[in-house]
Design a protein around this motif. Structure first.
Motif, short mmCIF file in Angstrom:
data_model
loop_
_atom_site.label_atom_id
_atom_site.label_comp_id
_atom_site.label_asym_id
_atom_site.label_seq_id
_atom_site.Cartn_x
_atom_site.Cartn_y
_atom_site.Cartn_z
N ALA A 72 0.82 -1.21 0.00
CA ALA A 72 0.00 0.00 0.00
C ALA A 72 0.85 1.26 0.00
O ALA A 72 0.58 2.21 -0.73
CB ALA A 72 -0.94 -0.01 1.21
N LEU A 73 1.89 1.27 0.81
CA LEU A 73 2.73 2.46 0.93
C LEU A 73 3.55 2.70 -0.34
O LEU A 73 3.56 3.82 -0.87
CB LEU A 73 3.65 2.32 2.14
CG LEU A 73 2.93 2.38 3.50
CD1 LEU A 73 3.81 1.81 4.59
CD2 LEU A 73 2.51 3.80 3.82
N THR A 74 4.23 1.66 -0.81
CA THR A 74 5.06 1.87 -2.00
C THR A 74 4.21 2.13 -3.23
O THR A 74 4.59 2.94 -4.09
CB THR A 74 5.99 0.66 -2.22
OG1 THR A 74 5.20 -0.54 -2.32
CG2 THR A 74 6.97 0.51 -1.09
N GLN A 75 3.07 1.47 -3.34
CA GLN A 75 2.18 1.73 -4.47
C GLN A 75 1.60 3.13 -4.40
O GLN A 75 1.41 3.79 -5.42
CB GLN A 75 1.07 0.69 -4.52
CG GLN A 75 1.54 -0.69 -4.92
CD GLN A 75 0.43 -1.73 -4.89
OE1 GLN A 75 -0.74 -1.40 -4.79
NE2 GLN A 75 0.81 -3.00 -4.96
N GLY A 76 1.31 3.62 -3.17
CA GLY A 76 0.82 4.99 -3.04
C GLY A 76 1.81 6.00 -3.58
O GLY A 76 1.43 6.97 -4.25
N ILE A 77 3.08 5.77 -3.31
CA ILE A 77 4.13 6.65 -3.84
C ILE A 77 4.20 6.55 -5.35
O ILE A 77 4.26 7.56 -6.07
CB ILE A 77 5.48 6.31 -3.20
CG1 ILE A 77 5.44 6.54 -1.69
CG2 ILE A 77 6.60 7.14 -3.84
CD1 ILE A 77 6.59 5.91 -0.94
N ASP A 78 4.16 5.33 -5.88
CA ASP A 78 4.24 5.12 -7.34
C ASP A 78 3.05 5.76 -8.05
O ASP A 78 3.20 6.32 -9.15
CB ASP A 78 4.32 3.63 -7.67
CG ASP A 78 5.66 3.00 -7.27
OD1 ASP A 78 6.63 3.76 -7.08
OD2 ASP A 78 5.72 1.77 -7.15
N ILE A 79 1.86 5.66 -7.46
CA ILE A 79 0.69 6.28 -8.08
C ILE A 79 0.84 7.79 -8.08
O ILE A 79 0.50 8.47 -9.06
CB ILE A 79 -0.60 5.84 -7.37
CG1 ILE A 79 -0.84 4.34 -7.59
CG2 ILE A 79 -1.81 6.64 -7.88
CD1 ILE A 79 -1.98 3.76 -6.76
N ALA A 80 1.37 8.36 -7.01
CA ALA A 80 1.60 9.81 -6.96
C ALA A 80 2.58 10.24 -8.05
O ALA A 80 2.36 11.26 -8.72
CB ALA A 80 2.12 10.21 -5.58
N ALA A 140 -1.94 14.50 -4.70
CA ALA A 140 -2.02 13.12 -4.19
C ALA A 140 -2.39 13.22 -2.71
O ALA A 140 -1.63 13.77 -1.91
CB ALA A 140 -0.68 12.41 -4.35
N TRP A 141 -3.56 12.72 -2.36
CA TRP A 141 -4.10 12.85 -1.01
C TRP A 141 -4.32 11.46 -0.42
O TRP A 141 -4.62 10.51 -1.14
CB TRP A 141 -5.41 13.61 -1.02
CG TRP A 141 -5.31 15.04 -1.50
CD1 TRP A 141 -4.94 15.47 -2.73
CD2 TRP A 141 -5.61 16.21 -0.74
NE1 TRP A 141 -4.97 16.84 -2.79
CE2 TRP A 141 -5.39 17.33 -1.59
CE3 TRP A 141 -6.05 16.43 0.57
CZ2 TRP A 141 -5.59 18.64 -1.16
CZ3 TRP A 141 -6.26 17.73 0.99
CH2 TRP A 141 -6.01 18.82 0.14
N SER A 142 -4.20 11.35 0.91
CA SER A 142 -4.38 10.07 1.57
C SER A 142 -5.24 10.22 2.81
O SER A 142 -5.27 11.28 3.45
CB SER A 142 -3.02 9.46 1.95
OG SER A 142 -2.30 10.34 2.80
N ARG A 143 -5.96 9.14 3.14
CA ARG A 143 -6.74 9.07 4.37
C ARG A 143 -5.86 8.59 5.51
O ARG A 143 -4.83 7.96 5.29
CB ARG A 143 -7.92 8.12 4.20
CG ARG A 143 -9.04 8.65 3.33
CD ARG A 143 -9.80 9.80 3.94
NE ARG A 143 -10.50 9.46 5.17
CZ ARG A 143 -11.77 9.06 5.22
NH1 ARG A 143 -12.48 8.97 4.11
NH2 ARG A 143 -12.33 8.78 6.37
N VAL A 144 -6.28 8.86 6.73
CA VAL A 144 -5.58 8.38 7.92
C VAL A 144 -6.58 7.61 8.78
O VAL A 144 -7.60 8.17 9.20
CB VAL A 144 -4.99 9.55 8.73
CG1 VAL A 144 -4.37 9.04 10.03
CG2 VAL A 144 -3.94 10.30 7.91
N HIS A 145 -6.32 6.31 8.99
CA HIS A 145 -7.16 5.47 9.84
C HIS A 145 -6.28 4.68 10.78
O HIS A 145 -5.27 4.11 10.36
CB HIS A 145 -8.00 4.49 9.00
CG HIS A 145 -9.19 5.11 8.35
ND1 HIS A 145 -9.19 5.48 7.02
CD2 HIS A 145 -10.41 5.43 8.83
CE1 HIS A 145 -10.38 5.99 6.72
NE2 HIS A 145 -11.12 5.98 7.80
#
Length: 351
Positions: A27-35, A46-51
């Motif tokens: 999830a983390l590395t893909q989030g960076i790659d998508i950004a 590029a925005w993210s939720r916090v849970h």
């Protein structure tokens, strides 16, 4: 109004058949790659939720700093940080460091937080609300927010020890990013909290859920919320231009692959729903699924989308990097230009 366009990821990960995001590392590395990918596509953010206590993104600082180091132009936002769980002074240090790495691109969305599985989970982080604050602890969230904002603005948080320094002087949190206080948002689900955000000089984030229902369509109720916010900001006399972001689920079907992935959700997702969440009657916004022309027509009728300067589109991140970039490219190509957005001049489509 020239629109900004960003994506919003919840950071889901599940080790199940068909998942392209099986672990937290994925999830983390893909989030960076998508950004990185959406910056090339010309997106603006590029925005993210916090849970907390869920298999999703949690503390955002490592992800934001890493994204900042891999990108050059896009805004890096949160929607939202649950302030009940935050130590305001540690948060001020981490936020400033990430913002300095980014060159001043953070857009920090804060709030009381969304519904969560943990029972008074913030207490396990060491934070206890005042008596009478209630189980959702909105007062503590605002107290933490006030202290965080004071810290990043350079307010002294402690005095120096004269036994060590030879004098007693006020000390501020370091490092500091001097423009960060201008880029703080409040996640609002009611007109009342939107009014408070305007009074405080915070920008407004409004999602696909409103914790109130007056019987009118979601977009109209959210547009009312935005109007209350603007009126409140003006009445308070804050300088600058307030920003408003709204969140929508947008899934254009432009191929058989899209139809296989999203077609079954079109009927249910295209309807608004009213239910009770956390004891409050709440209205849930609809998804925009179907052909691009139909999506554009419906988004143009959406009063809240028209009133906002920023549109954040959610992504089904369990699909992985390639599928999400293909989806976001379809939105950029077939939908967003028709509602007032244009690609960044530095953005180029993947070949």
């Amino acid at each position: 109004m020239q629109k900004r366009l960003g994506f919003l990821s919840f950071g889901h990960y599940q080790n199940i058949p068909g998942s392209g995001t099986r672990s937290a590392a994925d999830a983390l590395t893909q989030g960076i790659d998508i950004a990185v990918g959406v910056e090339r596509l010309g997106f603006d953010g590029a925005w993210s939720r916090v849970h907390h206590y869920q298999k999703q993104f949690s503390s955002p600082w490592a992800l934001m700093a890493a994204t900042a180091a891999r990108t050059e132009r896009i805004e890096i936002g949160t929607a939202v940080i649950d302030m009940r769980y935050e130590n305001p002074l540690i948060m001020a240090e981490l936020a400033a460091a990430a913002d300095l790495i980014s060159g001043g691109r953070l857009q920090l969305g804060l709030s009381r937080g969304s519904q969560e599985p943990a029972l008074r989970g913030y207490e396990s982080f060491g934070f206890h609300p005042s008596p009478g604050d209630g189980p959702k602890a909105p007062g503590m969230a605002r107290e933490h927010t006030d202290r965080f904002r004071a810290a990043i603005a350079g307010t002294s948080m402690v005095a120096s020890d004269p036994n060590e320094t030879g004098t007693r002087v006020p000390l501020t949190i370091e490092p500091r990013s001097h423009t960060l206080p201008q880029r703080i948002w409040w996640g609002s689900s009611t007109r009342q909290s939107a009014r408070w955000a305007g009074e405080q000089g915070l920008h407004l984030l409004s999602s696909t859920l409103l914790s109130e229902d007056t019987g009118i369509p979601f977009s109209e109720l959210q547009a009312e919320q935005i109007s209350v916010f603007h009126e409140s900001w003006r009445a308070a006399g804050h300088p600058g231009t307030p920003r408003v972001a709204v969140v929508r689920s947008v899934l254009p079907i432009v191929s058989e692959r899209d139809r296989a992935l999203f077609g079954a959700s079109a009927v249910y997702g295209s309807q608004e729903h009213v239910g009770v969440l956390g004891g409050a009657v709440s209205r849930f916004g609809k998804s925009f699924i179907g052909g691009p022309d139909a999506i554009v027509e419906n988004l143009r009728k959406d009063e809240a989308v028209a009133a906002a300067d920023t549109l954040l589109v959610t992504i089904p991140n369990l699909l992985g990097v390639a599928e999400n970039l293909r989806l976001l490219d379809s939105i950029a190509e077939h939908v967003a230009p028709s509602i007032g957005w244009s690609r960044s001049p530095r953005g180029t489509r993947e070949k």
